[in-house]
Design an enzyme around this catalytic site. Structure first.
Site, PDB file in Angstrom:
ATOM      1  N   THR A   1      -4.782   5.194  -6.102  1.00  0.00           N
ATOM      2  CA  THR A   1      -4.365   6.423  -5.437  1.00  0.00           C
ATOM      3  C   THR A   1      -3.955   6.534  -4.166  1.00  0.00           C
ATOM      4  OG1 THR A   1      -5.274   8.726  -5.354  1.00  0.00           O
ATOM      5  CG2 THR A   1      -6.617   7.274  -4.754  1.00  0.00           C
ATOM      6  N   HIS A   2      -2.997   7.363  -3.952  1.00  0.00           N
ATOM      7  CA  HIS A   2      -2.829   7.696  -2.252  1.00  0.00           C
ATOM      8  C   HIS A   2      -3.177   9.321  -1.951  1.00  0.00           C
ATOM      9  CE1 HIS A   2       0.676   5.108  -3.786  1.00  0.00           C
ATOM     10  NE2 HIS A   2       0.600   4.485  -2.470  1.00  0.00           N
TER      11      HIS A   2
ATOM     12  N   SER B   1       8.539   1.386   4.493  1.00  0.00           N
ATOM     13  CA  SER B   1       8.412   1.004   3.154  1.00  0.00           C
ATOM     14  C   SER B   1       8.655   2.187   2.347  1.00  0.00           C
ATOM     15  CB  SER B   1       6.844   0.598   2.912  1.00  0.00           C
ATOM     16  OG  SER B   1       6.603   0.392   1.652  1.00  0.00           O
TER      17      SER B   1
ATOM     18  N   ARG C   1      -2.379   0.418   7.023  1.00  0.00           N
ATOM     19  CA  ARG C   1      -1.310  -0.045   7.483  1.00  0.00           C
ATOM     20  C   ARG C   1      -0.670   0.462   8.689  1.00  0.00           C
ATOM     21  NH1 ARG C   1       4.063  -1.941   3.992  1.00  0.00           N
ATOM     22  NH2 ARG C   1       4.595  -3.528   5.427  1.00  0.00           N
TER      23      ARG C   1
ATOM     24  N   GLY D   1       7.191  -6.596   2.599  1.00  0.00           N
ATOM     25  CA  GLY D   1       5.915  -6.939   3.038  1.00  0.00           C
ATOM     26  C   GLY D   1       5.570  -7.360   4.362  1.00  0.00           C
TER      27      GLY D   1
ATOM     28  N   PHE E   1       3.082 -11.759  -1.511  1.00  0.00           N
ATOM     29  CA  PHE E   1       3.858 -10.571  -1.751  1.00  0.00           C
ATOM     30  C   PHE E   1       5.178 -11.245  -2.649  1.00  0.00           C
ATOM     31  CE2 PHE E   1       7.535  -7.859  -0.888  1.00  0.00           C
ATOM     32  CZ  PHE E   1       6.974  -6.688  -1.103  1.00  0.00           C
ATOM     33  N   ASP E   2       5.603 -12.343  -2.283  1.00  0.00           N
ATOM     34  CA  ASP E   2       6.645 -12.920  -3.083  1.00  0.00           C
ATOM     35  C   ASP E   2       6.396 -13.013  -4.633  1.00  0.00           C
ATOM     36  OD1 ASP E   2       8.672 -12.594  -1.216  1.00  0.00           O
ATOM     37  OD2 ASP E   2       8.257 -14.812  -0.461  1.00  0.00           O
TER      38      ASP E   2
ATOM     39  N   THR F   1      -1.496 -13.961  -5.073  1.00  0.00           N
ATOM     40  CA  THR F   1      -1.392 -12.475  -4.699  1.00  0.00           C
ATOM     41  C   THR F   1      -0.271 -12.553  -3.564  1.00  0.00           C
ATOM     42  OG1 THR F   1      -3.326 -12.854  -3.463  1.00  0.00           O
ATOM     43  CG2 THR F   1      -3.337 -11.595  -5.710  1.00  0.00           C
TER      44      THR F   1
END
Length: 257
Positions: free
Chosen positions: A35-36, A66, A58, A191, A162-163, A160
């Site tokens: 969730t955000h 982003s 972040r 990322g 990012f790429d 895990t």
């Protein structure tokens, strides 16, 4: 991966603000819910300490970069104006993500974490996760009370990146019904830490800093100096960042928001 000891990609977990509550209640246990949402409107059970919360924060300027990419990648954009307009929208409580501006969302989470000792919460700084992925995943495993060894942690680190996740997310496993046709060219960017420097003009950065100064001048929890500092300073002041929340082990929670 960490909880089940398998490196297979399982696609998108339930997203609290987008999925039907009955579907969230029917997920296999133990559940992982993403969730955000702001702290104030979370289910009361979570605030009483049922389940565990992983609070991911972040650098807010990278959060803006982003979101800008995500908005532009949508087949039907939330915002169709220019870059200056999108920045002003992002800095306001009219923004479509995170329950309003990141100022509002971050303050509510900061206050909640500070005042509620019953809340089971673990904070991860995105910048720290990028710098020391193994160490941060080990801390997460301990918080979730997962049995692990060095091989498991290193496998999770490898799978895990990012790429790697971006590539997996582009497969059928990641193309859920909700997202399969929503984005023209994927919804992840790069990322990087500090990618905002490639997105914000000098005047936009000055506006960003001015708003931070205004919002935090009277704050006893976050100072303007913390909010406008470099990456190392963000790592020391996680309350100034954008939010992404994972809710773990929610066997006893029904989502009546």
């Amino acid at each position: 991966m960490l909880r089940y000891g398998t490196m297979s990609y399982n696609g998108e977990h339930g997203l609290l603000e987008f999925h039907d509550k009955s579907k969230l209640d029917s997920l296999n246990h133990p559940r992982t819910i993403v969730t955000h949402l702001t702290y104030d409107i979370l289910p009361s059970s979570i605030k009483r300490g049922v389940g565990k919360v992983v609070y991911v924060v972040r650098n807010p300027k990278d959060v803006f970069a982003s979101y800008k990419y995500f908005n532009n990648a949508l087949s039907s954009r939330y915002y169709k104006g220019n870059a200056d307009g999108f920045l002003r929208k992002f800095l306001s409580n009219e923004f479509f993500g995170s329950g309003g501006s990141w100022f509002t969302c971050t303050k509510e989470w900061t206050d909640g974490i500070t005042s509620n000792t019953a809340l089971q919460v673990h904070t991860i700084m995105y910048e720290e996760l990028k710098k020391d992925t193994y160490g941060e995943i080990e801390k997460l495993a301990k918080f979730l009370e997962i049995d692990y060894d060095d091989d498991l942690l290193r496998s999770v680190v490898t799978n895990t990146t990012f790429d790697k996740l971006k590539a997996d997310h582009a497969t059928a496993a990641g193309a859920t019904d909700r997202w399969a046709d929503m984005c023209e060219d994927g919804r992840q960017k790069v990322g990087f830490v500090g990618d905002w420097k490639n997105e914000l003009t000098v005047s936009q950065n000055e506006l960003f800093d001015a708003v931070i100064q205004e919002k935090f001048t009277n704050s006893t929890r976050v100072s303007p100096a913390d909010a406008t500092g470099h990456v190392a300073e963000y790592c020391e002041a996680p309350r100034t960042a954008g939010v992404f929340i994972l809710l773990f082990h929610l066997e006893q929670i029904r989502f009546n928001i």
